[in-house]
Design an enzyme around this catalytic site. Structure first.
Site, PDB file in Angstrom:
ATOM      1  N   GLU A   1       0.826  -1.212   0.000  1.00  0.00           N
ATOM      2  CA  GLU A   1       0.000   0.000   0.000  1.00  0.00           C
ATOM      3  C   GLU A   1       0.864   1.268   0.000  1.00  0.00           C
ATOM      4  O   GLU A   1       0.671   2.175   0.793  1.00  0.00           O
ATOM      5  CB  GLU A   1      -0.957  -0.018   1.193  1.00  0.00           C
ATOM      6  CG  GLU A   1      -1.908  -1.210   1.152  1.00  0.00           C
ATOM      7  CD  GLU A   1      -3.024  -1.170   2.182  1.00  0.00           C
ATOM      8  OE1 GLU A   1      -2.816  -0.595   3.250  1.00  0.00           O
ATOM      9  OE2 GLU A   1      -4.091  -1.727   1.886  1.00  0.00           O
TER      10      GLU A   1
ATOM     11  N   ASP B   1      -8.481  -8.794   4.135  1.00  0.00           N
ATOM     12  CA  ASP B   1      -8.188  -7.638   4.970  1.00  0.00           C
ATOM     13  C   ASP B   1      -9.252  -7.456   6.059  1.00  0.00           C
ATOM     14  O   ASP B   1     -10.051  -6.516   5.977  1.00  0.00           O
ATOM     15  CB  ASP B   1      -8.110  -6.390   4.077  1.00  0.00           C
ATOM     16  CG  ASP B   1      -7.547  -5.189   4.811  1.00  0.00           C
ATOM     17  OD1 ASP B   1      -7.137  -5.344   5.957  1.00  0.00           O
ATOM     18  OD2 ASP B   1      -7.521  -4.100   4.224  1.00  0.00           O
TER      19      ASP B   1
ATOM     20  N   GLU C   1     -12.792  -1.631  11.947  1.00  0.00           N
ATOM     21  CA  GLU C   1     -12.743  -0.904  10.670  1.00  0.00           C
ATOM     22  C   GLU C   1     -13.850  -1.362   9.718  1.00  0.00           C
ATOM     23  O   GLU C   1     -14.462  -0.551   9.040  1.00  0.00           O
ATOM     24  CB  GLU C   1     -11.364  -1.120  10.016  1.00  0.00           C
ATOM     25  CG  GLU C   1     -11.256  -0.549   8.627  1.00  0.00           C
ATOM     26  CD  GLU C   1      -9.894  -0.814   7.982  1.00  0.00           C
ATOM     27  OE1 GLU C   1      -9.009  -1.384   8.637  1.00  0.00           O
ATOM     28  OE2 GLU C   1      -9.729  -0.426   6.807  1.00  0.00           O
TER      29      GLU C   1
HETATM   30  C1  GCV Z   1      -2.553   0.590   8.379  1.00  0.00           C
HETATM   31  C2  GCV Z   1      -6.188  -1.896   5.557  1.00  0.00           C
HETATM   32  C3  GCV Z   1      -6.548  -0.593   6.205  1.00  0.00           C
HETATM   33  C4  GCV Z   1      -5.362   0.358   6.269  1.00  0.00           C
HETATM   34  C5  GCV Z   1      -4.228  -0.368   6.972  1.00  0.00           C
HETATM   35  C6  GCV Z   1      -3.909  -1.632   6.186  1.00  0.00           C
HETATM   36  C7  GCV Z   1      -2.813  -2.445   6.837  1.00  0.00           C
HETATM   37  O1  GCV Z   1      -5.973  -1.708   4.196  1.00  0.00           O
HETATM   38  O2  GCV Z   1      -7.615   0.000   5.532  1.00  0.00           O
HETATM   39  O3  GCV Z   1      -5.751   1.510   6.977  1.00  0.00           O
HETATM   40  O4  GCV Z   1      -3.104   0.459   7.094  1.00  0.00           O
HETATM   41  O5  GCV Z   1      -5.055  -2.438   6.137  1.00  0.00           O
HETATM   42  O6  GCV Z   1      -3.145  -3.395   7.522  1.00  0.00           O
HETATM   43  O7  GCV Z   1      -1.651  -2.142   6.650  1.00  0.00           O
END
Ligand code: GCV
Length: 735
Positions: A323, A397, A425
């Site tokens: 990411e 995720d 989340e």
């Molecule tokens: C910390 C998901 C979340 C991100 C998070 C990522 C991760 O994509 O939306 O906010 O980033 O996981 O676990 O690295």
């Protein structure tokens, strides 16, 4: 005047009666308030309110004096917790003594710290450093209870267990308990940013006041450590995995050291998330290539600096080439090269690297859920001995439901640490009541079949499957600066269950929920049973009203609030709901069998066969692995479309039932907590209905099918749901 006298008497009588009635009401209110006084949730499950008189009386006869050393900081913390807890629960201060002079001594310590414990010659070999033993014994001719361990920290854990026995109304007359953690690193991952925000945090700002640290050590830090120690958590990664390199500057390391000082007596080590390119950003180097000698030297020097400040520093957590984060692949190196470079710097000090497997950047176009396995499986055996590969429970995720991550069991030569998300989340943020125990248990009890039947994920996590001693479980924290820590009282249960399962991954989510309810609210069975039932059903309710039958990632773009199954906006296809549900006029679901992405092939053959077969696949994973026609016949006899609508509707109905349960329990809870839960359930119902209606409206727009008979149409048009947009959603910090 004379004519008015009798009336005046009557008035006085009436007034008197009224006053009496008001007085009685006030008295009743006071008595009730004593039973359920207003609480703001700050005390978590460590409330230590006075127990009912009869129960306290029984316990008082078994606990009459405390014999406890107070030489080391951990001993001081243990003694003070017992005095505070027992004093509160039993309603009177407990005298501290040097020797057992009467029945009821509570003797705590190690064979080194306590001559009385040493004199008992206990067999404590199996307990390790962190285990404990609690036993009813006779000392100097007096009945006594001992809490013993090989090390102070084991005694502290034992003290919390003893308090829990009283808090949950267990008998303590004839005790013989021993327990020890099955997992070595039991860690909270805070996604806290240095500016005080928390990525995916829904409980206010970060609890770390970086600005005032290291000079101001807020009392809350100690309470945080107490809460963690009470459930056996022994590590905290303080900052976001999307890491700010500044955390590695000396100024911040001094702040980190101050927190480490506060946590140390409670057995908690601090860890830091580090940015792979920190040698450039903080160190002024031109490269962060893990094989470059200057870079390696930089990490070594940095580790030396850290350990000077924090001798028991735990290590680094790294999100690399994921990411948008930098990583070793930027230099043509592998994840193992990257992890091992950092591990080499930490190894002389006993630190570890927790390297995240959450990556999906290597081959765009490949099914997103396959990429992590593709990338890491070939690296099995290539990681240094102090590297743990941190793997999310599922391959995508943190969705409301995912099958287990196929990396579990697939890398026998690698130490795997499991990562769970405690913050919700994808499960309704702070307001939805969703107890995550069943989700965690489902993930841990999944059978990978990689070494035959019974090769559960739990056995990978506790190291018994492949004989690893360095093991771990990490939970993405749901803690913030809100007075109640977690954004709602019921969210506290998710912190609690994570800690308890990290201690022992085979514990039952229901039993843990019951402990928590008893400690957090009441021991009254008429309250405990319905609340535990409500909690146990809550995760399935959320799955149903959000992503039933194996659907996933239908949430709003980026912020993940509410439904947006129609979203196809990119910038990457595999961030969009349409990528995951693949609904078209003919059917719905992601074909991950051999005719599709063949993700099933990443599982051991018997599991792959089960997931690939329409006859065998459990309904709950159907659309995760299969694209099926809308009129596909489910086991129930309904068509898939009808069944989907029914699941969505069951989800909403389950929240209605939760509301009914909660309102029937009003008398058992203080008003403050009662009202908050009731208000949040109303939000949950509203949002569950929105989820159901928006998803049904959207899928119906694709398949054109009528709803099953008796099922209400969505309250609004699809156009309306699509028009909703949200700014300033909590927890959304783009990276
Ligand atoms: C910390 C998901 C979340 C991100 C998070 C990522 C991760 O994509 O939306 O906010 O980033 O996981 O676990 O690295």
């Amino acid at each position: 005047m004379g004519g008015t006298a009798p009336r005046g008497d009557a008035t006085r009588w009436t007034t008197g009666l009224r006053l009496l009635a008001v007085g009685l009401l006030l008295l009743a209110a006071c008595l009730c308030a004593g039973h359920a006084r207003a609480e703001d949730g700050y005390d978590l499950w460590l409330r230590y309110h006075p127990l009912p008189a009869a129960q306290a009386g029984t316990y008082r006869s078994h606990v009459t004096q405390l014999i406890a050393g107070a030489t080391t900081p951990t001993q001081v913390a243990t003694r003070s917790e017992l005095l505070r807890g027992l004093g509160g629960l039993l309603g009177q201060a407990l005298p501290v003594a040097d020797t057992a002079s009467r029945d009821g001594a509570l003797i705590i310590g190690t064979p080194v710290s306590s001559p009385l414990i040493a004199g008992l010659h206990l067999d404590m070999r199996a307990l390790g450093r962190e285990g404990y033993l609690i036993r009813s014994v006779v000392v100097n001719g007096h009945a006594a209870t001992i809490i013993a361990g090989n090390d102070d920290i084991g005694v502290l854990y034992g003290a919390f267990r003893f308090l829990r026995l009283l808090q949950t109304a267990q008998p303590i007359a004839r005790l013989d308990l021993r327990d020890w953690p099955r997992v070595k690193l039991r860690v909270l991952d805070h996604w806290d940013n240095l500016n005080g925000s928390v990525e995916r945090g829904y409980a206010g700002a970060s609890i770390w006041d970086w600005w005032k640290l290291p000079d101001w050590r807020a009392p809350r830090y100690t309470d945080y450590a107490r809460a963690n120690a009470s459930i056996g958590i022994n590590g905290a990664v303080l900052n976001n995995v999307n890491a700010d390199p500044l955390i590695l500057t000396h100024k911040y390391l001094e702040k980190v050291a101050a927190l480490a000082d506060v946590f140390r007596p409670y057995g908690i080590r601090v860890y830091l998330s580090v940015r792979f390119s920190a040698p450039i950003e903080v160190g002024g180097l031109k490269t962060a290539d893990p094989l470059d000698p200057q870079v390696r030297r930089w990490w070594r020097t940095k580790a030396d600096e850290i350990y000077k400040l924090i001798p028991d520093f735990g290590g680094f957590l790294v999100k690399a080439n994921s990411e948008g984060q930098p990583g070793p692949q930027d230099y043509g190196r592998t994840h193992a090269d990257g992890a091992n470079a950092l591990a080499a710097a930490l190894a002389p000090h006993g630190g570890v690297v927790m390297w995240r497997a959450f990556v999906y950047a290597n081959k765009p176009g490949t099914d997103r859920i396959k990429q992590s396995y593709n990338e890491f499986k070939p690296l099995d055996g290539k990681f240094a001995a102090n590297v743990l590969l941190q793997v999310k429970n599922g391959p995508l995720d943190f969705q409301p439901r995912e099958p287990f991550n196929p990396l579990f069991g697939a890398m026998p030569k690698t130490r795997l640490i499991m990562e769970l998300q405690i913050t919700k989340e994808y499960l309704g943020f702070a307001t939805h009541l969703v107890y995550l125990g069943p989700l965690y248990q489902e993930a841990l009890s999944a059978d990978t079949m990689t070494r035959g039947k019974g090769s559960t994920v739990a056995k990978v996590v506790d190291g018994t499957l492949d004989g690893h001693a360095l093991t771990g479980m990490a939970g993405v924290a749901n803690i913030g600066a809100d007075r109640d820590w977690c954004g709602s009282v019921f969210n506290q249960a998710n912190w609690y269950v994570f800690g308890r399962l990290a201690w022992n991954p085979t514990l039952s989510a229901r039993a843990i929920a019951e402990e928590w309810v008893r400690m957090t609210f009441s021991n009254d069975d008429a309250f405990v049973k319905p609340v535990v039932d409500m909690m146990m059903g809550s995760r399935e309710a959320a799955v149903n009203y959000m992503t039933p039958l194996g659907l996933a990632h239908l949430m709003g773009h980026g912020h993940h609030y509410g439904p947006e199954p129609w979203d196809a906006s990119g910038p990457r296809a595999d961030w969009t709901p349409v990528y995951f549900h693949r609904a078209d006029y003919a059917g719905i679901g992601f074909d991950r069998t051999a005719t599709g992405s063949d993700a099933v092939a990443q599982y051991a053959p018997p599991v792959a066969r089960e997931f690939a077969s329409l006859q065998q696949i459990p309904d709950k994973y159907l659309l995760w692995f299969h694209h099926v026609p809308w009129d596909y016949r489910m086991r129930s006899g309904h068509t898939l479309w009808d069944e989907l609508v029914m699941h969505y509707t069951h989800g909403v109905d389950a929240v209605k039932q939760m509301q009914r349960t909660w309102s029937s329990l009003k008398g058992y809870v203080d008003d403050e907590r009662y009202r908050q839960v009731a208000a949040f359930l109303a939000i949950q119902l509203h949002e569950a209905q929105w989820w159901r209606d928006a998803c049904i409206a959207y899928f119906q727009s694709i398949n054109g099918l009528p709803l099953p008979v008796g099922y209400a149409p969505p309250a609004h048009s699809l156009k309306y749901y699509k028009s909703l947009s949200f700014k300033d959603v909590p927890g959304y910090s783009s990276w």
